[in-house]
Design an enzyme around this catalytic site. Structure first.
Site, PDB file in Angstrom:
ATOM      1  N   TRP A  42       0.833  -1.213   0.000  1.00 14.31           N
ATOM      2  CA  TRP A  42       0.000   0.000   0.000  1.00 14.31           C
ATOM      3  C   TRP A  42       0.866   1.260   0.000  1.00 14.31           C
ATOM      4  O   TRP A  42       0.483   2.268  -0.595  1.00 14.31           O
ATOM      5  CB  TRP A  42      -0.969  -0.006   1.193  1.00 14.31           C
ATOM      6  CG  TRP A  42      -0.330   0.140   2.548  1.00 14.31           C
ATOM      7  CD1 TRP A  42       0.133  -0.869   3.346  1.00 14.31           C
ATOM      8  CD2 TRP A  42      -0.089   1.341   3.279  1.00 14.31           C
ATOM      9  NE1 TRP A  42       0.642  -0.371   4.519  1.00 14.31           N
ATOM     10  CE2 TRP A  42       0.523   0.986   4.503  1.00 14.31           C
ATOM     11  CE3 TRP A  42      -0.325   2.693   3.036  1.00 14.31           C
ATOM     12  CZ2 TRP A  42       0.891   1.924   5.471  1.00 14.31           C
ATOM     13  CZ3 TRP A  42       0.043   3.625   3.994  1.00 14.31           C
ATOM     14  CH2 TRP A  42       0.651   3.244   5.187  1.00 14.31           C
ATOM     15  N   HIS A  92       6.433   6.178  15.194  1.00 17.69           N
ATOM     16  CA  HIS A  92       6.114   5.080  16.091  1.00 17.69           C
ATOM     17  C   HIS A  92       7.324   4.156  16.154  1.00 17.69           C
ATOM     18  O   HIS A  92       7.930   3.857  15.118  1.00 17.69           O
ATOM     19  CB  HIS A  92       4.937   4.242  15.554  1.00 17.69           C
ATOM     20  CG  HIS A  92       3.600   4.812  15.869  1.00 17.69           C
ATOM     21  ND1 HIS A  92       2.463   4.445  15.169  1.00 17.69           N
ATOM     22  CD2 HIS A  92       3.195   5.697  16.807  1.00 17.69           C
ATOM     23  CE1 HIS A  92       1.419   5.079  15.677  1.00 17.69           C
ATOM     24  NE2 HIS A  92       1.842   5.862  16.657  1.00 17.69           N
ATOM     25  N   TYR A  93       7.646   3.696  17.355  1.00 26.04           N
ATOM     26  CA  TYR A  93       8.605   2.599  17.457  1.00 26.04           C
ATOM     27  C   TYR A  93       8.065   1.645  18.506  1.00 26.04           C
ATOM     28  O   TYR A  93       7.883   2.052  19.642  1.00 26.04           O
ATOM     29  CB  TYR A  93      10.001   3.073  17.847  1.00 26.04           C
ATOM     30  CG  TYR A  93      10.991   1.941  17.649  1.00 26.04           C
ATOM     31  CD1 TYR A  93      11.439   1.607  16.376  1.00 26.04           C
ATOM     32  CD2 TYR A  93      11.423   1.181  18.728  1.00 26.04           C
ATOM     33  CE1 TYR A  93      12.303   0.549  16.186  1.00 26.04           C
ATOM     34  CE2 TYR A  93      12.290   0.108  18.536  1.00 26.04           C
ATOM     35  CZ  TYR A  93      12.729  -0.193  17.264  1.00 26.04           C
ATOM     36  OH  TYR A  93      13.577  -1.249  17.062  1.00 26.04           O
ATOM     37  N   SER A  96       3.881  -0.466  12.677  1.00 21.00           N
ATOM     38  CA  SER A  96       3.307  -1.702  12.105  1.00 21.00           C
ATOM     39  C   SER A  96       3.902  -1.975  10.729  1.00 21.00           C
ATOM     40  O   SER A  96       4.002  -3.126  10.316  1.00 21.00           O
ATOM     41  CB  SER A  96       1.790  -1.576  11.945  1.00 21.00           C
ATOM     42  OG  SER A  96       1.165  -1.442  13.178  1.00 21.00           O
ATOM     43  N   TYR A  97       4.242  -0.898  10.010  1.00 21.48           N
ATOM     44  CA  TYR A  97       4.705  -1.015   8.622  1.00 21.48           C
ATOM     45  C   TYR A  97       6.127  -0.477   8.535  1.00 21.48           C
ATOM     46  O   TYR A  97       6.365   0.690   8.883  1.00 21.48           O
ATOM     47  CB  TYR A  97       3.772  -0.238   7.682  1.00 21.48           C
ATOM     48  CG  TYR A  97       2.342  -0.697   7.795  1.00 21.48           C
ATOM     49  CD1 TYR A  97       1.903  -1.822   7.109  1.00 21.48           C
ATOM     50  CD2 TYR A  97       1.441  -0.023   8.617  1.00 21.48           C
ATOM     51  CE1 TYR A  97       0.594  -2.269   7.236  1.00 21.48           C
ATOM     52  CE2 TYR A  97       0.133  -0.457   8.746  1.00 21.48           C
ATOM     53  CZ  TYR A  97      -0.284  -1.583   8.054  1.00 21.48           C
ATOM     54  OH  TYR A  97      -1.580  -2.017   8.190  1.00 21.48           O
ATOM     55  N   TYR A  98       7.064  -1.323   8.076  1.00 25.19           N
ATOM     56  CA  TYR A  98       8.482  -0.968   8.130  1.00 25.19           C
ATOM     57  C   TYR A  98       8.951  -0.284   6.847  1.00 25.19           C
ATOM     58  O   TYR A  98       9.821  -0.789   6.131  1.00 25.19           O
ATOM     59  CB  TYR A  98       9.312  -2.204   8.478  1.00 25.19           C
ATOM     60  CG  TYR A  98       9.083  -2.592   9.922  1.00 25.19           C
ATOM     61  CD1 TYR A  98       9.866  -2.068  10.937  1.00 25.19           C
ATOM     62  CD2 TYR A  98       8.018  -3.416  10.276  1.00 25.19           C
ATOM     63  CE1 TYR A  98       9.616  -2.372  12.266  1.00 25.19           C
ATOM     64  CE2 TYR A  98       7.762  -3.730  11.598  1.00 25.19           C
ATOM     65  CZ  TYR A  98       8.563  -3.203  12.581  1.00 25.19           C
ATOM     66  OH  TYR A  98       8.306  -3.488  13.897  1.00 25.19           O
ATOM     67  N   HIS A  99       8.366   0.857   6.568  1.00 24.91           N
ATOM     68  CA  HIS A  99       8.868   1.793   5.558  1.00 24.91           C
ATOM     69  C   HIS A  99       8.749   3.142   6.260  1.00 24.91           C
ATOM     70  O   HIS A  99       7.644   3.514   6.707  1.00 24.91           O
ATOM     71  CB  HIS A  99       8.011   1.762   4.288  1.00 24.91           C
ATOM     72  CG  HIS A  99       8.439   2.787   3.279  1.00 24.91           C
ATOM     73  ND1 HIS A  99       9.116   2.469   2.122  1.00 24.91           N
ATOM     74  CD2 HIS A  99       8.301   4.142   3.270  1.00 24.91           C
ATOM     75  CE1 HIS A  99       9.368   3.585   1.435  1.00 24.91           C
ATOM     76  NE2 HIS A  99       8.874   4.611   2.124  1.00 24.91           N
ATOM     77  N   HIS A 145       4.027  10.508  11.528  1.00 24.96           N
ATOM     78  CA  HIS A 145       2.626  10.817  11.798  1.00 24.96           C
ATOM     79  C   HIS A 145       2.482  12.309  12.123  1.00 24.96           C
ATOM     80  O   HIS A 145       3.279  12.852  12.891  1.00 24.96           O
ATOM     81  CB  HIS A 145       2.115  10.016  13.000  1.00 24.96           C
ATOM     82  CG  HIS A 145       2.256   8.522  12.829  1.00 24.96           C
ATOM     83  ND1 HIS A 145       1.171   7.695  12.678  1.00 24.96           N
ATOM     84  CD2 HIS A 145       3.348   7.723  12.771  1.00 24.96           C
ATOM     85  CE1 HIS A 145       1.593   6.439  12.539  1.00 24.96           C
ATOM     86  NE2 HIS A 145       2.910   6.431  12.599  1.00 24.96           N
ATOM     87  N   HIS A 175       7.998   6.386   7.941  1.00 25.96           N
ATOM     88  CA  HIS A 175       6.910   7.363   7.806  1.00 25.96           C
ATOM     89  C   HIS A 175       6.744   8.119   9.117  1.00 25.96           C
ATOM     90  O   HIS A 175       7.138   7.635  10.182  1.00 25.96           O
ATOM     91  CB  HIS A 175       5.599   6.666   7.399  1.00 25.96           C
ATOM     92  CG  HIS A 175       5.163   5.626   8.375  1.00 25.96           C
ATOM     93  ND1 HIS A 175       5.617   4.319   8.341  1.00 25.96           N
ATOM     94  CD2 HIS A 175       4.320   5.684   9.436  1.00 25.96           C
ATOM     95  CE1 HIS A 175       5.076   3.634   9.327  1.00 25.96           C
ATOM     96  NE2 HIS A 175       4.284   4.446  10.024  1.00 25.96           N
TER      97      HIS A 175
END
Ligand code: M7G
Length: 338
Positions: A176, A269-270, A273-276, A280, A278
């Site tokens: 995505w 975030h660490y 959920s998604y490891y690319h 927030h 980004h």
């Protein structure tokens, strides 16, 4: 007349009370995408065939329900799906519609000068934000399920010897993300883009935001550079990228939504959920999920830490919470680390 109404709305937007929903609301199936995009590849969700198996989580305070269900496809296959139902905030600028004759008001209790009612609005004013993951994997189902959580203290060495090998074998698909970067999905929703392949990024409304009001504003900046998984990969080499996201992201949000930088919470975030990589962006007054101290890392602090020590995030122990059923927790337990 139209001009003065526009000016009034702009003024209201500056006061933070109203935002003109400039881009169209999010589409579940990528309407308006370029040819070959996800909308042509993925089937439409067969809502009527969804059979609820389990309520994964519910919150009366957040007015949200996470459902796991099964769907029987025409082929005879049974697939898992997640449906998230969420009541959206009331919009101040639509109150007059809400209280108009279009709504039905039923008296519940009357006592002296006090009375309570149930208001039944017309369909266009009683929408429920619905997010669907279909087909959903076992990992999605676990992500949304309520669980006991435990704190992990991950040293730099733990990251390299336990977390990284685990992530390389396990992480969520980030297709995505590539669809957004390649304009194969959500292209019409992009708020801002810096196209530099190393220090550029795409700023786009997060799935969680319906864009109807700025109170719960939520956007994500997705970097163009591939191969940066998380905070752990950052060194001083990424300072230009991080400064661009910080500076240009704030400018774009001010321009589009009239919300100033000092009204925004900008963070990683660490673990994500998604490891690319980004970032927030949420409205400071909005209690967005994932902003707890054991998960959110302010971008301004990350920049300052890297300015002090280029290898800060390779060395530092990072604390975060893992749910009881997460395989990564088991890896830490097996290594005698928690
Ligand atoms: P995260 O920190 O990796 O994980 O953030 P989290 O979901 O546990 O917070 C990823 C962010 O991307 C989240 O805020 C998601 O709501 C958002 N997101 C996820 N997906 C699959 C999409 C998507 O397809 N489009 C958009 N615009 N946002 C998404």
């Amino acid at each position: 007349m139209a001009e003065s109404k526009k000016r009034k709305r702009e003024k209201e937007a500056q006061d933070g009370d109203f935002v003109e929903p400039k881009p169209p609301p999010p589409q579940t199936q990528g309407k308006g995408d370029v040819p070959g995009a996800v909308s042509e590849v993925l089937p439409t969700f067969p809502f009527s065939a969804f059979r609820v198996q389990k309520v994964l989580r519910e919150s009366a305070r957040e007015k949200i329900l996470f459902l796991h269900g099964k769907v029987n496809e025409d082929s005879g296959d049974e697939k898992d799906a997640i449906v998230i139902l969420e009541k959206t905030p009331l919009q101040a600028d639509r109150v007059s519609d809400l209280l108009s004759k279009k709504s039905e008001l039923k008296l519940q209790i009357r006592n002296d000068i006090y009375s309570t009612y149930t208001l039944y609005p017309p369909p266009e004013l009683s929408e429920i934000k619905t997010t669907i993951v279909y087909p959903a994997t076992e990992k999605h189902i676990k992500k949304y399920q309520s669980q006991d959580v435990y704190l992990i203290q991950e040293t730099g060495e733990d990251y390299r010897s336990i977390t990284l090998p685990f992530l390389q074998s396990q992480s969520f698909s980030i297709q995505w993300v590539y669809n957004i970067l390649e304009k194969k999905a959500e292209a019409d929703r992009i708020v801002y883009e810096n196209t530099d392949p190393i220090s550029g990024f795409v700023l786009i409304p997060d799935f969680k935001w319906d864009q109807k009001q700025v109170d719960d504003l939520y956007l994500i900046a997705i970097c163009h550079h591939r191969g940066l998984k998380s905070l752990r990969d950052l060194t001083d080499k990424q300072l230009p990228l991080l400064r661009n996201i910080f500076q240009e992201g704030q400018e774009a949000i001010l321009k589009r939504y009239s919300l100033r930088g000092n009204q925004l919470r900008i963070y990683f975030h660490y673990q994500p959920s998604y490891y690319h990589l980004h970032v927030h962006f949420t409205a400071l007054g909005f209690d967005a999920s994932g902003t707890a101290v054991e998960r959110a890392h302010l971008l301004s602090d990350v920049i300052a830490n890297l300015e002090l020590d280029p290898m800060y995030y390779q060395k530092r122990t990072l604390t975060y919470a893992l749910r009881a059923d997460e395989p990564l927790l088991k890896k830490f337990l097996d290594a005698g680390k928690c």
